[in-house]
Design a protein around this motif. Structure first.
Motif, PDB file in Angstrom:
ATOM      1  N   PRO A 100       0.827  -1.213   0.000  1.00  0.00           N
ATOM      2  CA  PRO A 100       0.000   0.000   0.000  1.00  0.00           C
ATOM      3  C   PRO A 100       0.857   1.258   0.000  1.00  0.00           C
ATOM      4  CG  PRO A 100       0.092  -0.938   2.191  1.00  0.00           C
ATOM      5  CD  PRO A 100       0.787  -1.923   1.291  1.00  0.00           C
ATOM      6  N   THR A 101       0.245   2.346  -0.468  1.00  0.00           N
ATOM      7  CA  THR A 101       0.851   3.669  -0.343  1.00  0.00           C
ATOM      8  C   THR A 101       0.417   4.255   0.996  1.00  0.00           C
ATOM      9  OG1 THR A 101       0.741   3.973  -2.742  1.00  0.00           O
ATOM     10  CG2 THR A 101       1.102   5.926  -1.403  1.00  0.00           C
ATOM     11  N   VAL A 102       1.377   4.815   1.728  1.00  0.00           N
ATOM     12  CA  VAL A 102       1.082   5.311   3.077  1.00  0.00           C
ATOM     13  C   VAL A 102       1.228   6.832   3.104  1.00  0.00           C
ATOM     14  CG1 VAL A 102       1.617   5.131   5.529  1.00  0.00           C
ATOM     15  CG2 VAL A 102       1.951   3.146   4.026  1.00  0.00           C
ATOM     16  N   TYR A 103       0.213   7.511   3.626  1.00  0.00           N
ATOM     17  CA  TYR A 103       0.227   8.965   3.759  1.00  0.00           C
ATOM     18  C   TYR A 103       0.101   9.339   5.234  1.00  0.00           C
ATOM     19  CZ  TYR A 103      -0.950   8.912  -1.238  1.00  0.00           C
ATOM     20  OH  TYR A 103      -0.968   8.685  -2.592  1.00  0.00           O
ATOM     21  N   ASP A 104       0.764  10.410   5.618  1.00  0.00           N
ATOM     22  CA  ASP A 104       0.551  11.010   6.936  1.00  0.00           C
ATOM     23  C   ASP A 104      -0.614  11.988   6.815  1.00  0.00           C
ATOM     24  OD1 ASP A 104       2.636   9.791   8.492  1.00  0.00           O
ATOM     25  OD2 ASP A 104       4.073  11.016   7.375  1.00  0.00           O
ATOM     26  N   GLU A 105      -1.581  11.838   7.695  1.00  0.00           N
ATOM     27  CA  GLU A 105      -2.793  12.650   7.630  1.00  0.00           C
ATOM     28  C   GLU A 105      -3.099  13.234   9.003  1.00  0.00           C
ATOM     29  OE1 GLU A 105      -7.408  12.222   6.013  1.00  0.00           O
ATOM     30  OE2 GLU A 105      -6.277  10.427   6.551  1.00  0.00           O
ATOM     31  N   THR A 106      -3.536  14.468   9.014  1.00  0.00           N
ATOM     32  CA  THR A 106      -4.021  15.109  10.243  1.00  0.00           C
ATOM     33  C   THR A 106      -5.508  15.360  10.099  1.00  0.00           C
ATOM     34  OG1 THR A 106      -1.890  16.202  10.604  1.00  0.00           O
ATOM     35  CG2 THR A 106      -3.782  17.062  11.808  1.00  0.00           C
ATOM     36  N   ALA A 107      -6.294  14.833  11.027  1.00  0.00           N
ATOM     37  CA  ALA A 107      -7.753  15.003  11.006  1.00  0.00           C
ATOM     38  C   ALA A 107      -8.164  15.823  12.218  1.00  0.00           C
ATOM     39  CB  ALA A 107      -8.454  13.659  11.016  1.00  0.00           C
ATOM     40  N   THR A 108      -8.887  16.915  11.964  1.00  0.00           N
ATOM     41  CA  THR A 108      -9.309  17.814  13.026  1.00  0.00           C
ATOM     42  C   THR A 108     -10.831  17.848  13.083  1.00  0.00           C
ATOM     43  OG1 THR A 108      -7.340  19.176  12.653  1.00  0.00           O
ATOM     44  CG2 THR A 108      -9.126  20.147  13.953  1.00  0.00           C
ATOM     45  N   TYR A 109     -11.376  17.574  14.259  1.00  0.00           N
ATOM     46  CA  TYR A 109     -12.821  17.590  14.485  1.00  0.00           C
ATOM     47  C   TYR A 109     -13.164  18.718  15.449  1.00  0.00           C
ATOM     48  CZ  TYR A 109     -12.759  12.692  12.811  1.00  0.00           C
ATOM     49  OH  TYR A 109     -12.576  11.531  12.078  1.00  0.00           O
ATOM     50  N   VAL A 110     -14.019  19.627  15.027  1.00  0.00           N
ATOM     51  CA  VAL A 110     -14.630  20.602  15.935  1.00  0.00           C
ATOM     52  C   VAL A 110     -16.116  20.267  15.931  1.00  0.00           C
ATOM     53  CG1 VAL A 110     -15.037  23.028  16.434  1.00  0.00           C
ATOM     54  CG2 VAL A 110     -12.860  22.323  15.421  1.00  0.00           C
ATOM     55  N   MET A 111     -16.528  19.532  16.953  1.00  0.00           N
ATOM     56  CA  MET A 111     -17.863  18.947  16.955  1.00  0.00           C
ATOM     57  C   MET A 111     -18.938  20.024  17.134  1.00  0.00           C
ATOM     58  SD  MET A 111     -16.913  15.744  16.734  1.00  0.00           S
ATOM     59  CE  MET A 111     -15.644  14.567  17.240  1.00  0.00           C
ATOM     60  N   PRO A 112     -20.105  19.829  16.531  1.00  0.00           N
ATOM     61  CA  PRO A 112     -20.410  18.759  15.580  1.00  0.00           C
ATOM     62  C   PRO A 112     -20.327  19.181  14.117  1.00  0.00           C
ATOM     63  CG  PRO A 112     -22.443  19.794  16.284  1.00  0.00           C
ATOM     64  CD  PRO A 112     -21.326  20.555  16.958  1.00  0.00           C
ATOM     65  N   GLU A 113     -20.049  20.475  13.868  1.00  0.00           N
ATOM     66  CA  GLU A 113     -20.232  21.024  12.527  1.00  0.00           C
ATOM     67  C   GLU A 113     -19.005  20.939  11.626  1.00  0.00           C
ATOM     68  OE1 GLU A 113     -22.925  21.881  11.267  1.00  0.00           O
ATOM     69  OE2 GLU A 113     -24.322  22.499  12.820  1.00  0.00           O
ATOM     70  N   ARG A 114     -17.796  20.949  12.208  1.00  0.00           N
ATOM     71  CA  ARG A 114     -16.613  21.163  11.389  1.00  0.00           C
ATOM     72  C   ARG A 114     -15.657  19.971  11.419  1.00  0.00           C
ATOM     73  NH1 ARG A 114     -16.368  26.864  10.264  1.00  0.00           N
ATOM     74  NH2 ARG A 114     -17.841  28.003  11.591  1.00  0.00           N
ATOM     75  N   PHE A 115     -15.027  19.751  10.254  1.00  0.00           N
ATOM     76  CA  PHE A 115     -14.022  18.690  10.113  1.00  0.00           C
ATOM     77  C   PHE A 115     -13.008  19.121   9.069  1.00  0.00           C
ATOM     78  CE2 PHE A 115     -12.451  15.104   7.577  1.00  0.00           C
ATOM     79  CZ  PHE A 115     -11.828  14.346   8.550  1.00  0.00           C
ATOM     80  N   ARG A 116     -11.747  18.789   9.308  1.00  0.00           N
ATOM     81  CA  ARG A 116     -10.703  19.096   8.333  1.00  0.00           C
ATOM     82  C   ARG A 116      -9.696  17.947   8.286  1.00  0.00           C
ATOM     83  NH1 ARG A 116      -7.601  24.538   6.702  1.00  0.00           N
ATOM     84  NH2 ARG A 116      -5.698  23.628   5.820  1.00  0.00           N
ATOM     85  N   SER A 117      -9.332  17.559   7.071  1.00  0.00           N
ATOM     86  CA  SER A 117      -8.311  16.539   6.845  1.00  0.00           C
ATOM     87  C   SER A 117      -7.210  17.153   5.990  1.00  0.00           C
ATOM     88  CB  SER A 117      -8.912  15.325   6.133  1.00  0.00           C
ATOM     89  OG  SER A 117      -7.901  14.543   5.519  1.00  0.00           O
ATOM     90  N   ARG A 175      -3.298  17.600  -0.024  1.00  0.00           N
ATOM     91  CA  ARG A 175      -4.767  17.561  -0.098  1.00  0.00           C
ATOM     92  C   ARG A 175      -5.373  18.058   1.202  1.00  0.00           C
ATOM     93  NH1 ARG A 175      -9.263  14.064   1.147  1.00  0.00           N
ATOM     94  NH2 ARG A 175     -10.805  14.019  -0.548  1.00  0.00           N
ATOM     95  N   THR A 176      -6.351  18.942   1.080  1.00  0.00           N
ATOM     96  CA  THR A 176      -7.127  19.410   2.226  1.00  0.00           C
ATOM     97  C   THR A 176      -8.601  19.194   1.932  1.00  0.00           C
ATOM     98  OG1 THR A 176      -5.512  21.091   2.893  1.00  0.00           O
ATOM     99  CG2 THR A 176      -7.779  21.418   3.603  1.00  0.00           C
ATOM    100  N   HIS A 177      -9.287  18.590   2.884  1.00  0.00           N
ATOM    101  CA  HIS A 177     -10.738  18.432   2.776  1.00  0.00           C
ATOM    102  C   HIS A 177     -11.350  19.087   4.005  1.00  0.00           C
ATOM    103  CE1 HIS A 177     -14.628  16.754   1.815  1.00  0.00           C
ATOM    104  NE2 HIS A 177     -14.706  16.191   3.006  1.00  0.00           N
ATOM    105  N   LEU A 178     -12.190  20.106   3.771  1.00  0.00           N
ATOM    106  CA  LEU A 178     -12.760  20.894   4.855  1.00  0.00           C
ATOM    107  C   LEU A 178     -14.276  20.833   4.786  1.00  0.00           C
ATOM    108  CD1 LEU A 178     -12.292  22.849   7.223  1.00  0.00           C
ATOM    109  CD2 LEU A 178     -12.166  24.712   5.556  1.00  0.00           C
TER     110      LEU A 178
END
Length: 275
Positions: A58-75, A84-87
């Motif tokens: 597999p290809t391995v990536y370092d990822e940071t996932a941030t949760y501000v409950m309940p409305e917000r998420f960022r990867s 890549r950023t997903h907000l």
């Protein structure tokens, strides 16, 4: 003797007895209680992307996932191959790949929606948006576990559904069935594993994604922080859009189009890694 025969017949039944099954809202009340409350969470995790050929690593990536409950998420994924950023904010989302906005939704990003839903109303709303009919509940088995199945009559797996552990009331599998116009449907199974106690809530330290029976990707949490200080603009959709516009405001038009073409190809290549 007749009573003994009835007991033996019941013991031999292949499926869990369905004499009494909790209704969907009650199950989700208990699930919300089991998941508990978490205000802000930031996880450093490894993302494993598996190819179609088993012999290829597999290809391995370092990822940071941030949760501000309940409305917000960022990867955020930053590597030599891709940035890549997903907000997510409420029902809106934005994905940026190599500095450009990417079109379309990546279905693998849906896993976090359930983890941000920690009350019964939010769980019901999230599941309904994902195509799970929360008014339908049944008892079933998933591996060795007895589960409540929301969205289907066990063992029917032709529709989207959520399996909840009967003992812990924690979600263990979200099955999303995409009924395409082609002959075959697409099945995405999201497995939530290794739930651990985090202050007043619980969080899964592993999430697996299986597409049509093939392990496609795997998230493994390395470490996480509870209630870290998060800059407001980090979770702001408009701020992210503005930063993209400013980054490319002085790019000559010809170079702009060339960059768009290159990034679009990069987006397509990146998406193929998740198929």
């Amino acid at each position: 003797m007749a009573f003994t025969s009835i007991l033996l017949a019941s013991a031999a039944a292949p499926h869990p007895a369905a004499a009494y099954v909790l209704e969907g809202p009650h199950v989700l009340d208990l699930t919300a209680e089991a998941m508990g409350t978490i205000a802000v969470l930031q996880a450093n995790q490894k993302l494993f992307v598996y190819p179609q050929t088993p012999e290829t690593p597999p290809t391995v990536y370092d990822e940071t996932a941030t949760y501000v409950m309940p409305e917000r998420f960022r990867s955020d994924i930053v590597s030599d191959q891709v940035q890549r950023t997903h907000l997510v904010f409420a029902d809106s989302s934005l994905t940026v790949v190599d500095g450009r906005m990417a079109a379309g939704e990546n279905p693998f990003d849906r896993y976090q929606q359930l983890l941000r839903s920690r009350t019964r109303p939010r769980l019901m709303r999230t599941l309904n948006r994902l195509g799970v009919e929360t008014a339908i509940t049944s008892l079933g088995r998933l591996g060795e576990k007895v589960v409540f199945v929301l969205g289907a009559r066990y063992p029917d797996e032709s529709v989207s559904q959520l399996a909840i552990d009967k003992e812990t009331f924690l979600p263990i599998r979200l099955l999303l069935v995409d009924r395409g116009v082609a002959a075959a449907d697409t099945r995405l199974e999201i497995f939530y594993r290794n739930w651990q106690k985090i202050q007043s809530g619980r969080f899964p330290f592993q999430v697996e994604f299986v597409v049509n029976g093939h392990l496609a990707r795997d998230i493994r949490v390395a470490d996480l922080r509870i209630n870290p200080s998060i800059p407001a603009d980090l979770m702001d959709l408009e701020a992210l859009k503005t930063s993209i516009a400013q980054a490319h405001s002085d790019t000559p038009q010809g170079q702009k189009q060339e960059a768009v073409d290159e990034v679009q190809q990069a987006v397509q290549d990146f998406q193929k890694k998740f198929e």
